[in-house]
Design a protein around this motif. Structure first.
Motif, PDB file in Angstrom:
ATOM      1  N   MET A  45      -0.789  17.819  -6.237  1.00 17.67           N
ATOM      2  CA  MET A  45      -0.771  16.496  -6.836  1.00 17.67           C
ATOM      3  C   MET A  45      -1.886  16.445  -7.886  1.00 17.67           C
ATOM      4  SD  MET A  45      -0.536  12.880  -4.769  1.00 17.67           S
ATOM      5  CE  MET A  45      -2.210  12.839  -4.198  1.00 17.67           C
ATOM      6  N   LYS A  46      -1.491  16.640  -9.139  1.00 21.37           N
ATOM      7  CA  LYS A  46      -2.480  16.684 -10.222  1.00 21.37           C
ATOM      8  C   LYS A  46      -2.649  15.345 -10.926  1.00 21.37           C
ATOM      9  CE  LYS A  46      -1.807  21.527 -11.136  1.00 21.37           C
ATOM     10  NZ  LYS A  46      -2.678  22.415 -11.845  1.00 21.37           N
ATOM     11  N   ARG A  47      -1.566  14.554 -10.965  1.00 20.74           N
ATOM     12  CA  ARG A  47      -1.613  13.255 -11.647  1.00 20.74           C
ATOM     13  C   ARG A  47      -0.896  12.204 -10.813  1.00 20.74           C
ATOM     14  NH1 ARG A  47       0.113  14.935 -17.747  1.00 20.74           N
ATOM     15  NH2 ARG A  47      -1.920  15.715 -18.416  1.00 20.74           N
ATOM     16  N   VAL A  48      -1.505  11.022 -10.743  1.00 20.34           N
ATOM     17  CA  VAL A  48      -0.902   9.898 -10.018  1.00 20.34           C
ATOM     18  C   VAL A  48      -0.754   8.729 -10.980  1.00 20.34           C
ATOM     19  CG1 VAL A  48      -1.252   8.196  -8.186  1.00 20.34           C
ATOM     20  CG2 VAL A  48      -1.793  10.589  -7.769  1.00 20.34           C
ATOM     21  N   ALA A  49       0.444   8.173 -11.032  1.00 18.79           N
ATOM     22  CA  ALA A  49       0.669   6.950 -11.793  1.00 18.79           C
ATOM     23  C   ALA A  49       0.330   5.770 -10.892  1.00 18.79           C
ATOM     24  CB  ALA A  49       2.124   6.851 -12.247  1.00 18.79           C
ATOM     25  N   VAL A  50      -0.479   4.873 -11.416  1.00 19.07           N
ATOM     26  CA  VAL A  50      -0.869   3.673 -10.675  1.00 19.07           C
ATOM     27  C   VAL A  50      -0.321   2.466 -11.410  1.00 19.07           C
ATOM     28  CG1 VAL A  50      -2.799   2.253  -9.897  1.00 19.07           C
ATOM     29  CG2 VAL A  50      -2.937   4.745  -9.715  1.00 19.07           C
ATOM     30  N   PHE A  51       0.463   1.678 -10.696  1.00 17.97           N
ATOM     31  CA  PHE A  51       0.987   0.420 -11.205  1.00 17.97           C
ATOM     32  C   PHE A  51       0.155  -0.691 -10.585  1.00 17.97           C
ATOM     33  CE2 PHE A  51       4.839   3.170 -10.515  1.00 17.97           C
ATOM     34  CZ  PHE A  51       5.006   3.538 -11.846  1.00 17.97           C
ATOM     35  N   CYS A  52      -0.365  -1.590 -11.414  1.00 15.66           N
ATOM     36  CA  CYS A  52      -1.175  -2.681 -10.875  1.00 15.66           C
ATOM     37  C   CYS A  52      -1.323  -3.785 -11.911  1.00 15.66           C
ATOM     38  CB  CYS A  52      -2.545  -2.185 -10.417  1.00 15.66           C
ATOM     39  SG  CYS A  52      -3.532  -1.383 -11.684  1.00 15.66           S
ATOM     40  N   GLY A  53      -1.928  -4.871 -11.480  1.00 16.84           N
ATOM     41  CA  GLY A  53      -2.039  -6.050 -12.311  1.00 16.84           C
ATOM     42  C   GLY A  53      -3.054  -5.939 -13.432  1.00 16.84           C
ATOM     43  N   SER A  54      -2.769  -6.680 -14.499  1.00 16.23           N
ATOM     44  CA  SER A  54      -3.731  -6.822 -15.592  1.00 16.23           C
ATOM     45  C   SER A  54      -4.647  -8.020 -15.327  1.00 16.23           C
ATOM     46  CB  SER A  54      -3.010  -6.990 -16.931  1.00 16.23           C
ATOM     47  OG  SER A  54      -2.184  -8.136 -16.914  1.00 16.23           O
ATOM     48  N   ARG A  55      -4.501  -8.608 -14.158  1.00 17.28           N
ATOM     49  CA  ARG A  55      -5.368  -9.698 -13.714  1.00 17.28           C
ATOM     50  C   ARG A  55      -6.253  -9.195 -12.580  1.00 17.28           C
ATOM     51  NH1 ARG A  55      -1.716 -15.173 -13.433  1.00 17.28           N
ATOM     52  NH2 ARG A  55      -0.859 -15.038 -15.521  1.00 17.28           N
ATOM     53  N   LYS A  56      -7.312  -9.967 -12.297  1.00 16.96           N
ATOM     54  CA  LYS A  56      -8.262  -9.599 -11.246  1.00 16.96           C
ATOM     55  C   LYS A  56      -7.829 -10.039  -9.854  1.00 16.96           C
ATOM     56  CE  LYS A  56     -12.312  -9.848 -14.215  1.00 16.96           C
ATOM     57  NZ  LYS A  56     -13.638 -10.416 -14.395  1.00 16.96           N
ATOM     58  N   GLY A  57      -6.998 -11.066  -9.771  1.00 15.83           N
ATOM     59  CA  GLY A  57      -6.681 -11.654  -8.478  1.00 15.83           C
ATOM     60  C   GLY A  57      -7.787 -12.610  -8.066  1.00 15.83           C
ATOM     61  N   ARG A  58      -7.524 -13.409  -7.050  1.00  5.77           N
ATOM     62  CA  ARG A  58      -8.493 -14.423  -6.614  1.00  5.77           C
ATOM     63  C   ARG A  58      -9.632 -13.864  -5.771  1.00  5.77           C
ATOM     64  NH1 ARG A  58      -3.909 -18.178  -6.504  1.00  5.77           N
ATOM     65  NH2 ARG A  58      -4.339 -19.646  -8.183  1.00  5.77           N
ATOM     66  N   ASP A  59      -9.346 -12.824  -4.999  1.00  6.06           N
ATOM     67  CA  ASP A  59     -10.341 -12.242  -4.098  1.00  6.06           C
ATOM     68  C   ASP A  59     -10.976 -11.028  -4.775  1.00  6.06           C
ATOM     69  OD1 ASP A  59     -11.685 -10.854  -2.003  1.00  6.06           O
ATOM     70  OD2 ASP A  59     -10.337 -11.752  -0.530  1.00  6.06           O
ATOM     71  N   PRO A  60     -12.309 -10.959  -4.845  1.00  8.95           N
ATOM     72  CA  PRO A  60     -12.981  -9.808  -5.475  1.00  8.95           C
ATOM     73  C   PRO A  60     -12.634  -8.458  -4.847  1.00  8.95           C
ATOM     74  CG  PRO A  60     -14.562 -11.563  -5.007  1.00  8.95           C
ATOM     75  CD  PRO A  60     -13.252 -11.977  -4.385  1.00  8.95           C
ATOM     76  N   VAL A  61     -12.069  -8.452  -3.645  1.00  9.02           N
ATOM     77  CA  VAL A  61     -11.724  -7.202  -2.979  1.00  9.02           C
ATOM     78  C   VAL A  61     -10.681  -6.417  -3.783  1.00  9.02           C
ATOM     79  CG1 VAL A  61      -9.876  -8.084  -1.460  1.00  9.02           C
ATOM     80  CG2 VAL A  61     -11.267  -6.133  -0.731  1.00  9.02           C
ATOM     81  N   TYR A  62      -9.827  -7.112  -4.555  1.00 10.40           N
ATOM     82  CA  TYR A  62      -8.807  -6.403  -5.334  1.00 10.40           C
ATOM     83  C   TYR A  62      -9.440  -5.497  -6.387  1.00 10.40           C
ATOM     84  CZ  TYR A  62      -5.570  -9.668  -3.133  1.00 10.40           C
ATOM     85  OH  TYR A  62      -4.848 -10.389  -2.218  1.00 10.40           O
ATOM     86  N   LEU A 115      -5.503  10.108 -13.525  1.00  9.76           N
ATOM     87  CA  LEU A 115      -4.853   8.802 -13.482  1.00  9.76           C
ATOM     88  C   LEU A 115      -3.900   8.658 -14.658  1.00  9.76           C
ATOM     89  CD1 LEU A 115      -4.619   5.758 -12.594  1.00  9.76           C
ATOM     90  CD2 LEU A 115      -6.583   5.337 -14.108  1.00  9.76           C
ATOM     91  N   VAL A 116      -2.702   8.191 -14.373  1.00 15.72           N
ATOM     92  CA  VAL A 116      -1.746   7.749 -15.386  1.00 15.72           C
ATOM     93  C   VAL A 116      -1.517   6.274 -15.080  1.00 15.72           C
ATOM     94  CG1 VAL A 116       0.586   7.993 -16.312  1.00 15.72           C
ATOM     95  CG2 VAL A 116      -0.642  10.019 -15.481  1.00 15.72           C
ATOM     96  N   TYR A 117      -1.723   5.420 -16.074  1.00 16.83           N
ATOM     97  CA  TYR A 117      -1.604   3.994 -15.794  1.00 16.83           C
ATOM     98  C   TYR A 117      -1.273   3.241 -17.079  1.00 16.83           C
ATOM     99  CZ  TYR A 117      -5.963   2.358 -17.923  1.00 16.83           C
ATOM    100  OH  TYR A 117      -6.939   1.998 -18.815  1.00 16.83           O
ATOM    101  N   GLY A 118      -1.202   1.930 -16.996  1.00 20.49           N
ATOM    102  CA  GLY A 118      -0.741   1.088 -18.085  1.00 20.49           C
ATOM    103  C   GLY A 118      -1.620   0.977 -19.303  1.00 20.49           C
ATOM    104  N   GLY A 119      -2.803   1.571 -19.301  1.00 17.58           N
ATOM    105  CA  GLY A 119      -3.620   1.673 -20.493  1.00 17.58           C
ATOM    106  C   GLY A 119      -4.516   0.504 -20.833  1.00 17.58           C
ATOM    107  N   ALA A 120      -4.570  -0.515 -19.984  1.00 18.11           N
ATOM    108  CA  ALA A 120      -5.370  -1.706 -20.301  1.00 18.11           C
ATOM    109  C   ALA A 120      -6.789  -1.595 -19.749  1.00 18.11           C
ATOM    110  CB  ALA A 120      -4.706  -2.955 -19.743  1.00 18.11           C
ATOM    111  N   ILE A 121      -7.673  -2.411 -20.330  1.00 16.43           N
ATOM    112  CA  ILE A 121      -9.068  -2.455 -19.883  1.00 16.43           C
ATOM    113  C   ILE A 121      -9.313  -3.644 -18.958  1.00 16.43           C
ATOM    114  CG2 ILE A 121      -9.970  -3.818 -21.824  1.00 16.43           C
ATOM    115  CD1 ILE A 121     -12.384  -1.803 -21.803  1.00 16.43           C
ATOM    116  N   VAL A 122      -8.344  -4.524 -18.813  1.00 18.94           N
ATOM    117  CA  VAL A 122      -8.528  -5.767 -18.046  1.00 18.94           C
ATOM    118  C   VAL A 122      -7.951  -5.648 -16.633  1.00 18.94           C
ATOM    119  CG1 VAL A 122      -8.606  -7.238 -20.088  1.00 18.94           C
ATOM    120  CG2 VAL A 122      -6.405  -6.736 -19.022  1.00 18.94           C
ATOM    121  N   GLY A 123      -8.401  -6.545 -15.765  1.00 19.64           N
ATOM    122  CA  GLY A 123      -7.865  -6.670 -14.418  1.00 19.64           C
ATOM    123  C   GLY A 123      -8.001  -5.421 -13.571  1.00 19.64           C
ATOM    124  N   CYS A 124      -7.110  -5.308 -12.617  1.00 22.59           N
ATOM    125  CA  CYS A 124      -7.119  -4.141 -11.724  1.00 22.59           C
ATOM    126  C   CYS A 124      -6.860  -2.855 -12.499  1.00 22.59           C
ATOM    127  CB  CYS A 124      -6.093  -4.319 -10.614  1.00 22.59           C
ATOM    128  SG  CYS A 124      -6.561  -5.552  -9.380  1.00 22.59           S
TER     129      CYS A 124
END
Length: 179
Positions: free
Chosen positions: A1-18, A36-45
């Protein structure tokens, strides 16, 4: 497993645990030399998981549609950033680049991206692990829905069994590497 795609929110959520667990997942990926392969944003999760990877010497590859570069704010310090035309192009590239998939908490877009790769696994388009990082029991109702779909005869148990789930990033990566 060399690369993992992570899908997640561009928001932080209400609880800091996210945000905390998203960053921790990034740290764990870097510790295991998993890119990491992901959506490319700097914001949120999304931003938190990328920062966790990058601050620990890992590689982060972003894939962002042109339309979302300013909305989700493209991360400018990634190892690679691919700007694509559409969301379909984004999902196709992420799937091509990844050896496995993880969904963190997020909204409809996160679910849509993750369900697509799970569906592809169910029908045999790939044999890549599909996982949920169940932060704060976020995905517990989803697994209950799977039980309901099984009970109603629309999903087979073996398809639910494809889903790897844990609330701890270390354990989740360990389970995924066992496959």
């Amino acid at each position: 497993m060399k690369r993992v795609a992570v899908f997640c929110g561009s928001r932080k959520g209400r609880d800091p645990v996210y945000m905390k667990k998203a960053k921790q997942l990034g740290e764990v990926l870097a510790q295991h030399n998993i890119e990491l392969v992901y959506g490319g944003a700097i914001v949120g999760c999304m931003g938190a998981v990328a920062e966790g990877v990058l601050k620990n010497g890992g590689k982060a590859i972003g894939v962002i549609p042109e339309k979302l570069k300013t909305i989700e704010i493209a991360h400018d310090a990634l190892t690679e950033l691919h700007v694509v035309e559409t969301m379909h192009d984004r999902k196709a590239m992420m799937a091509r680049l990844a050896d496995a998939f993880i969904a963190l908490p997020g909204g409809a877009g996160t679910l849509e991206e993750w369900f697509e790769v799970v569906t592809w696994a169910q029908i045999g388009y790939h044999e890549k692990p599909c996982a949920l990082l169940n932060i704060n029991d976020y995905y517990t109702p989803l697994l209950e829905l799977f039980d309901h779909m099984i009970e109603q005869g629309f999903v087979d148990q073996l398809h639910k069994d494809l889903i790897i789930m844990d609330s701890d990033p270390h354990k989740l990566i360990h389970h995924m590497k066992e496959l």
